[in-house]
Design an enzyme around this catalytic site. Structure first.
Site, short mmCIF file in Angstrom:
data_model
loop_
_atom_site.label_atom_id
_atom_site.label_comp_id
_atom_site.label_asym_id
_atom_site.label_seq_id
_atom_site.Cartn_x
_atom_site.Cartn_y
_atom_site.Cartn_z
CG ASP A 120 64.30 130.70 102.15
OD1 ASP A 120 63.64 130.06 102.99
OD2 ASP A 120 64.00 131.86 101.80
CE LYS A 138 66.88 127.00 107.61
NZ LYS A 138 66.94 127.91 106.47
N GLY A 194 59.95 128.22 106.21
CA GLY A 194 59.29 127.34 105.24
C GLY A 194 60.33 126.34 104.80
CG HIS A 195 62.42 124.42 107.17
ND1 HIS A 195 62.93 124.08 108.39
CD2 HIS A 195 62.71 125.74 107.01
CE1 HIS A 195 63.51 125.15 108.94
NE2 HIS A 195 63.38 126.16 108.12
CD GLN A 206 63.67 132.05 111.04
OE1 GLN A 206 63.94 131.75 112.20
NE2 GLN A 206 62.54 131.67 110.49
#
Ligand code: GDP
Ligand code: IMO
Ligand code: MG
Length: 459
Positions: free
Chosen positions: A39, A42, A66-67, A252
């Site tokens: 988080d 990225k 979750g991007h 990650q």
């Protein structure tokens, strides 16, 4: 690049091919790696780099990621679809090293389609790797049931079935994407795995799964995804051979790496640059630049060691100002100061050629900012974070204090426009790590970005 150019000018075709100059065009590959516990931002950095890229490749992880992209004020959270999807002309590859929940992927594509962001499959906008393993419903059930059973000792997984799916890859009993296109093969594969899963699920006292029903559901979702399924490794290798620029999108972060992270509080894939070649189907010498994405402070979701965690009002205020709630699960993220010794370790594991420092705006308004520069373990100084849990339990952070700033940084478009104390903070990070900060993010939006140095540069 100069070296490459001289090779090309010398007309040494072999050397040129080796160093990535094809037809006189200099190509590069760049990896975007989370330098902390995930988080870090990225997604935003990949979207920014995709402007120049022809390929964006996810190579590990699944929808535990979750991007978030914010483009023209509109927020998009991606879990499996690579973060180049909103940039025209990019081929987004969900690579062979990922694990794919096909229903989640389909849902994401439908969401993007509804917003007009998807082009026809023939456009080459998306490739789904044939070799990627499927996250099946029994993986999700197992992940959740195991966590429940661990009770207070749980890892705090995202509950998306990631660990159990990777177990099956290593155990050679995964259902792979290509299996969804062949009913007979799918049936044979399920015969190898389902009895064992159901026995385990019964023992854990949760729902079991019926073979015929799974076949129907998997075949149906496979048919929907079929237009994009292809040999991902081959496509990426061809792209590189053709001289295209490639972004490898990590999921990650370094400290969640299955081998080198804060084990067992980690994810189940290789999150460092070491995982790229294998997950994407390329080779390690094809990686030119490595961008370490560093949040200006530290966050972590789930359980596990976090020495600079703040349990007081500072932590609370970082969480509120930084909107630190998980993009995947909505869980509040644990917040703390930046940890240089942790980043030194991440640099050793990844070989960063530059850093992208995100969320600098969140620190605005703090009178002083602390950073951890090392640890004391039983009276001995460690400059690099000791990740073994027995050492971590006894590690006391050594922190130093830097002056904060009050001026709004969100409007800044160059490094020089930043407040002096913010510049000093960035310079300190740069000098402590010996890696240039190439990009500074001062807000979630695509354009709230300061380009300080070229992230594609190899050194
Ligand atoms: P990722 O998993 O590394 O892609 O990061 P996430 O998307 O899970 O979390 C990063 C969050 O911070 C998202 O909500 C982003 O929109 C947001 N974000 C990214 N960069 C910045 C920034 O510079 N400032 C602020 N305030 N938010 C940012
Ligand atoms: P992105 O790509 C932050 C964490 C979970 C848990 C541990 C294991 O958005 O940065 P898993 O479901 O992978 O078995 O959970 O890893 N985790 C993440 N934390 N960002 C992520 O992804 C994460 N993916 C997994 O919270 O602690
Ligand atoms: Mg995230």
């Amino acid at each position: 690049h100069l070296g490459r150019l001289s090779d090309a000018l010398l007309g040494n075709a072999l050397a040129a091919q080796r160093t990535g100059i094809v037809g006189g065009v200099i190509m590069s590959t760049v990896a975007v790696i989370g330098a902390q516990w995930g988080d870090e931002g990225k997604g935003k950095v990949v979207d920014y780099l995709a402007e120049r890229a022809r390929f964006v490749v996810r190579y590990q992880g699944g929808n535990n990621a979750g991007h978030t992209l914010v483009v023209n004020g509109e927020k998009t959270i991606l879990h499996l679809v690579p973060s180049g999807i909103l940039v025209d002309g990019v081929t987004n590859v969900v690579g062979d090293g990922t694990v794919i929940d096909p229903w989640v992927l389909l849902g994401e594509l439908e969401g993007l389609e509804a917003r007009g962001a998807m082009r026809a499959p023939e456009s080459g906008q998306l490739v789904i790797g044939r070799r990627a393993a499927i996250v099946a419903p029994y993986h999700v059930a197992l992940d959740k049931a195991r966590e429940q059973r661990l009770g207070k000792g749980k890892i705090g997984t995202t509950g998306r079935g990631i660990g159990p799916a990777y177990e099956d890859v290593a155990a050679r009993r995964a259902i792979r994407v290509a299996d969804l296109l062949d009913r007979e093969r799918l049936s044979t594969r399920l015969d190898r795995v389902l009895d064992e899963k159901n026995a385990l699920l019964s023992w854990l006292q949760v729902e079991t799964f019926e073979k015929e029903d799974l076949i129907e559901r998997l075949m149906a979702v496979g048919a929907r995804l079929a237009p994009w399924i292809d040999d991902a490794g081959k496509r990426v290798r061809q792209g590189i051979a053709d001289g295209h620029d490639v972004v490898f999108e990590g999921a990650q972060g370094a400290m969640l790496d299955v081998l080198h992270g804060t084990y067992p509080y980690v994810t189940s894939s290789q999150t460092t640059t070491g995982g790229i070649a294998s997950g994407a189907g390329t080779h390690p010498r094809q990686l030119d630049a490595v961008v370490g994405v560093v949040k200006a402070y530290t966050t972590r979701v789930g359980a596990g060691p976090f020495p600079t965690e703040l349990h007081d009002h500072f932590g609370q205020s970082l969480r509120e100002k930084g909107q630190e709630f998980g993009s995947t699960t909505g869980r509040p993220r644990r917040c703390g100061w930046l940890d240089i010794s942790q980043l030194r370790y991440a640099h050793q594991l990844n070989g960063f050629t530059s850093l992208a420092l995100t969320k600098l705006d969140v620190l605005t308004g703090l009178e002083s900012i602390q950073i951890c520069v090392g640890y004391l373990v039983d009276g001995e100084r460690w400059d690099i974070m000791p990740t073994d849990s027995d050492l971590m339990d006894r590690a006391e952070p050594i922190t130093i204090e830097l002056a904060g700033w009050d001026e709004d940084v969100r409007e800044a478009s160059t490094f020089d426009e930043l407040p002096e104390n913010a510049k000093a903070y960035i310079n300190r990070i740069q000098s402590e790590l010996g890696v240039p900060v190439g990009l500074i993010s001062v807000g979630p939006g695509r354009h709230e970005t300061i380009r300080h140095q070229d992230l594609w540069a190899t050194a």
